[in-house]
Design a protein around this motif. Structure first.
Motif, PDB file in Angstrom:
ATOM      1  N   LYS A  45      -2.437 119.735  90.031  1.00 40.04           N
ATOM      2  CA  LYS A  45      -3.400 120.362  89.095  1.00 40.04           C
ATOM      3  C   LYS A  45      -3.408 119.400  88.014  1.00 40.04           C
ATOM      4  O   LYS A  45      -4.542 119.339  87.353  1.00 40.04           O
ATOM      5  CB  LYS A  45      -2.867 121.779  88.821  1.00 40.04           C
ATOM      6  CG  LYS A  45      -2.853 122.759  89.822  1.00 40.04           C
ATOM      7  CD  LYS A  45      -2.354 124.098  88.983  1.00 40.04           C
ATOM      8  CE  LYS A  45      -2.051 125.113  90.166  1.00 40.04           C
ATOM      9  NZ  LYS A  45      -1.457 126.537  89.675  1.00 40.04           N
ATOM     10  N   GLY A 152       7.922 128.059  96.420  1.00 39.25           N
ATOM     11  CA  GLY A 152       8.917 127.605  95.619  1.00 39.25           C
ATOM     12  C   GLY A 152       9.496 128.454  94.684  1.00 39.25           C
ATOM     13  O   GLY A 152      10.637 128.511  94.633  1.00 39.25           O
ATOM     14  N   SER A 173       3.062 135.793 104.218  1.00 42.30           N
ATOM     15  CA  SER A 173       2.656 135.804 105.553  1.00 42.30           C
ATOM     16  C   SER A 173       3.924 136.246 106.374  1.00 42.30           C
ATOM     17  O   SER A 173       5.021 135.786 106.262  1.00 42.30           O
ATOM     18  CB  SER A 173       1.889 134.480 105.839  1.00 42.30           C
ATOM     19  OG  SER A 173       0.901 133.909 104.823  1.00 42.30           O
ATOM     20  N   TYR A 191       0.806 140.312 103.053  1.00 41.97           N
ATOM     21  CA  TYR A 191      -0.246 140.520 102.035  1.00 41.97           C
ATOM     22  C   TYR A 191      -1.552 140.446 103.070  1.00 41.97           C
ATOM     23  O   TYR A 191      -2.633 140.678 102.533  1.00 41.97           O
ATOM     24  CB  TYR A 191      -0.202 139.521 101.086  1.00 41.97           C
ATOM     25  CG  TYR A 191      -0.222 138.139 101.276  1.00 41.97           C
ATOM     26  CD1 TYR A 191      -1.536 137.462 101.495  1.00 41.97           C
ATOM     27  CD2 TYR A 191       0.753 137.346 101.522  1.00 41.97           C
ATOM     28  CE1 TYR A 191      -1.730 136.137 101.796  1.00 41.97           C
ATOM     29  CE2 TYR A 191       0.594 135.813 101.764  1.00 41.97           C
ATOM     30  CZ  TYR A 191      -0.509 135.321 101.785  1.00 41.97           C
ATOM     31  OH  TYR A 191      -0.636 133.986 102.322  1.00 41.97           O
ATOM     32  N   CYS A 252       7.066 128.062  81.895  1.00 43.37           N
ATOM     33  CA  CYS A 252       8.652 127.440  82.378  1.00 43.37           C
ATOM     34  C   CYS A 252       8.947 126.587  80.955  1.00 43.37           C
ATOM     35  O   CYS A 252       8.191 125.585  80.516  1.00 43.37           O
ATOM     36  CB  CYS A 252       8.484 126.408  83.361  1.00 43.37           C
ATOM     37  SG  CYS A 252      10.138 125.766  83.840  1.00 43.37           S
ATOM     38  N   HIS A 296       0.699 126.963 101.296  1.00 42.06           N
ATOM     39  CA  HIS A 296       1.472 127.836 102.058  1.00 42.06           C
ATOM     40  C   HIS A 296       2.800 127.220 102.503  1.00 42.06           C
ATOM     41  O   HIS A 296       3.383 127.617 103.737  1.00 42.06           O
ATOM     42  CB  HIS A 296       0.843 128.287 103.424  1.00 42.06           C
ATOM     43  CG  HIS A 296      -0.725 129.171 103.179  1.00 42.06           C
ATOM     44  ND1 HIS A 296      -0.172 130.616 102.677  1.00 42.06           N
ATOM     45  CD2 HIS A 296      -1.846 129.012 102.957  1.00 42.06           C
ATOM     46  CE1 HIS A 296      -1.622 130.929 102.424  1.00 42.06           C
ATOM     47  NE2 HIS A 296      -2.325 130.008 102.385  1.00 42.06           N
TER      48      HIS A 296
HETATM   49  N1  LIG Z   1       3.796 129.147  84.454  1.00 39.45           N
HETATM   50  C1  LIG Z   1       4.503 128.243  84.890  1.00 39.45           C
HETATM   51  O1  LIG Z   1       5.392 127.590  84.328  1.00 39.45           O
HETATM   52  C2  LIG Z   1       4.763 127.867  86.106  1.00 39.45           C
HETATM   53  C3  LIG Z   1       5.858 127.320  86.912  1.00 39.45           C
HETATM   54  C4  LIG Z   1       6.004 126.912  88.148  1.00 39.45           C
HETATM   55  C5  LIG Z   1       4.627 127.350  89.175  1.00 39.45           C
HETATM   56  N2  LIG Z   1       3.548 127.880  88.498  1.00 39.45           N
HETATM   57  C6  LIG Z   1       2.366 128.066  89.326  1.00 39.45           C
HETATM   58  O2  LIG Z   1       3.093 129.374  89.998  1.00 39.45           O
HETATM   59  C7  LIG Z   1       2.143 129.122  91.331  1.00 39.45           C
HETATM   60  C8  LIG Z   1       3.074 129.270  92.588  1.00 39.45           C
HETATM   61  O3  LIG Z   1       4.189 128.229  92.505  1.00 39.45           O
HETATM   62  P1  LIG Z   1       5.081 127.790  93.718  1.00 39.45           P
HETATM   63  O4  LIG Z   1       5.631 126.380  93.240  1.00 39.45           O
HETATM   64  O5  LIG Z   1       5.876 128.936  94.093  1.00 39.45           O
HETATM   65  O6  LIG Z   1       3.934 127.419  94.952  1.00 39.45           O
HETATM   66  P2  LIG Z   1       4.133 127.327  96.555  1.00 39.45           P
HETATM   67  O7  LIG Z   1       5.302 126.889  96.819  1.00 39.45           O
HETATM   68  O8  LIG Z   1       2.976 126.427  96.808  1.00 39.45           O
HETATM   69  O9  LIG Z   1       4.191 128.814  97.097  1.00 39.45           O
HETATM   70  C9  LIG Z   1       2.830 129.388  97.123  1.00 39.45           C
HETATM   71  C10 LIG Z   1       3.134 130.459  98.094  1.00 39.45           C
HETATM   72  O10 LIG Z   1       1.989 131.615  97.796  1.00 39.45           O
HETATM   73  C11 LIG Z   1       1.924 132.265  98.866  1.00 39.45           C
HETATM   74  N3  LIG Z   1       0.580 133.014  98.966  1.00 39.45           N
HETATM   75  C12 LIG Z   1      -0.540 132.442  99.056  1.00 39.45           C
HETATM   76  N4  LIG Z   1      -1.389 133.307  99.016  1.00 39.45           N
HETATM   77  C13 LIG Z   1      -1.024 134.516  98.588  1.00 39.45           C
HETATM   78  C14 LIG Z   1      -1.369 135.724  98.479  1.00 39.45           C
HETATM   79  N5  LIG Z   1      -2.963 136.144  98.447  1.00 39.45           N
HETATM   80  N6  LIG Z   1      -0.558 136.858  98.104  1.00 39.45           N
HETATM   81  C15 LIG Z   1       0.714 136.582  98.331  1.00 39.45           C
HETATM   82  N7  LIG Z   1       1.442 135.317  98.375  1.00 39.45           N
HETATM   83  C16 LIG Z   1       0.259 134.246  98.693  1.00 39.45           C
HETATM   84  C17 LIG Z   1       2.281 131.616 100.007  1.00 39.45           C
HETATM   85  O11 LIG Z   1       2.770 132.380 101.096  1.00 39.45           O
HETATM   86  P3  LIG Z   1       2.482 132.367 102.589  1.00 39.45           P
HETATM   87  O12 LIG Z   1       2.783 131.028 103.061  1.00 39.45           O
HETATM   88  O13 LIG Z   1       3.565 133.242 102.961  1.00 39.45           O
HETATM   89  O14 LIG Z   1       1.346 132.779 102.738  1.00 39.45           O
HETATM   90  C18 LIG Z   1       3.277 130.601  99.657  1.00 39.45           C
HETATM   91  O15 LIG Z   1       4.538 130.757  99.980  1.00 39.45           O
HETATM   92  C19 LIG Z   1       1.227 127.872  91.463  1.00 39.45           C
HETATM   93  O16 LIG Z   1       0.158 128.124  90.850  1.00 39.45           O
HETATM   94  C20 LIG Z   1       1.997 127.141  90.366  1.00 39.45           C
HETATM   95  O17 LIG Z   1       1.076 126.220  89.835  1.00 39.45           O
HETATM   96  C21 LIG Z   1       3.572 128.032  87.170  1.00 39.45           C
END
Ligand SMILES: NC(=O)c1ccc[n+]([C@@H]2O[C@H](COP(=O)([O-])OP(=O)(O)OC[C@H]3O[C@@H](n4cnc5c(N)ncnc54)[C@H](OP(=O)(O)O)[C@@H]3O)[C@@H](O)[C@H]2O)c1
Length: 310
Positions: A45, A152, A173, A191, A252, A296
């Protein structure tokens, strides 16, 4: 040293592995020889300019695990050769052979945890901990709905909720359902084929890792007095009031080396697992970000430098 920088915002091709000067630590910083680098969605991003267009060239990456090479003049808690992990200082980047870190942002790496798994922890585990423990004060008699539970942040959230003894519902998934149950989820929802609002009601806490329609459809499954925490999109305060609920956007806080130490203890004791999906050399930063951007992953992608011996 070799480090990845961007000279313009854009696709993976703007990531350039370059030869640059090894930086010098400020008084409250350490210079770390980076062994492993954890990839987070925020990395791509930033690369695409979604997080603001800061000065260029810019170093990339936040999460690392490595060994202290030099300490700043006021550093007392860490010494040369200490193995540490955490997030880098603002002006630094972890996709590099050396990086700077402020002491408040790092913790000692337990011996039983290797650099690859330690590098996978910082942002994802801190975000999950801060959302569920610090802000939601999740309790054993509560139900939590975790969207994107195999990701993550989600996979740590499931494990921290299990550690607190809560009832856990996770969305993912179908290929990730077995994995989620292993992490401690009590109920799993695909979902893609099920509308979660048709099968879930009266939850105390929702962790939204998706935003958009997922967030909007979440209000009606929340108990009155419950809380929706989003890490991707500030929730609408008026919608929260309409449903008699609370809402908050969680960003965070990286300056929690103390929390990283606590999380590392949980990992070292076997109470929390770190799932690394893929390990790649630093030279494959572009491919690593493409994997993260695919959205994913179940587990983390980690880059290793030559010094790590991988
Ligand atoms: N605010 C903050 O400080 C902060 C901190 C960390 C992360 N974030 C943000 O939070 C988001 C998630 O981060 P991450 O590191 O966990 O990402 P990630 O590791 O890429 O995981 C994304 C997950 O989203 C799932 N997914 C995709 N579409 C979905 C839907 N419609 N419904 C439910 N699950 C869905 C996928 O699941 P499947 O593979 O099972 O489909 C995948 O496991 C990102 O946008 C990141 O930038 C924000």
């Amino acid at each position: 040293m070799k480090a990845v920088r961007i000279h313009s915002f854009g696709g993976p091709e703007v990531l350039q592995l370059e030869e640059v000067q090894i930086p010098k630590p400020q008084p409250d910083e350490v210079l770390v020889r980076v062994h492993a680098v954890g990839i987070n969605p925020v990395d791509w991003k930033i690369r695409e300019g979604h997080m603001g267009m800061g000065p260029l060239p810019q170093f990339i990456g936040s999460d690392f695990s490595g060994v202290v090479e030099l300490t700043g003049s006021s550093v007392r808690d860490f010494r040369t050769d200490d193995a540490v992990f955490g997030t880098v200082a603002d002006e630094s980047g972890s996709y590099a052979e050396y990086a700077l870190a402020t002491v408040s942002q790092i913790a000692r790496k337990p011996l039983s945890l290797d650099h690859v798994h330690a590098a996978a922890l910082p942002i994802a585990s801190l975000t999950a901990w801060q959302a569920l423990v610090d802000h939601a004060h999740l309790q054993a008699d509560q139900t939590v709905l975790i969207h994107g539970a195999a990701g993550g942040v989600g996979s740590f959230a499931v494990q921290f909720a299990a550690y607190k003894g809560a009832h856990i519902i996770g969305t993912a998934s179908v290929q990730n359902h077995h994995y989620l149950r292993e992490l401690g989820a009590d109920e799993v929802i695909d979902y893609r084929s099920v509308h979660f609002e048709d099968v879930v009601s009266d939850v105390d806490v929702i962790l939204d890792t998706q935003g958009g329609q997922t967030q909007e459809r979440s209000w009606r499954v929340l108990k009155r007095g419950g809380i929706l925490l989003s890490i991707v999109q500030p929730p609408d305060e008026q919608r929260a009031k309409d449903f008699g609920a609370r809402a908050m956007f969680v960003r965070c806080d990286h300056r929690r080396g103390d929390q990283l130490a606590r999380i590392a203890d949980l990992v070292a004791n076997g109470q929390v697992k770190v799932n690394v999906e893929k390990v790649m050399p630093l030279s494959q930063a572009r491919e690593a970000q493409q994997m993260s951007q695919g959205g994913h992953l179940h587990g983390k992608v980690v880059l290793v430098t030559e010094v790590s011996g991988h």
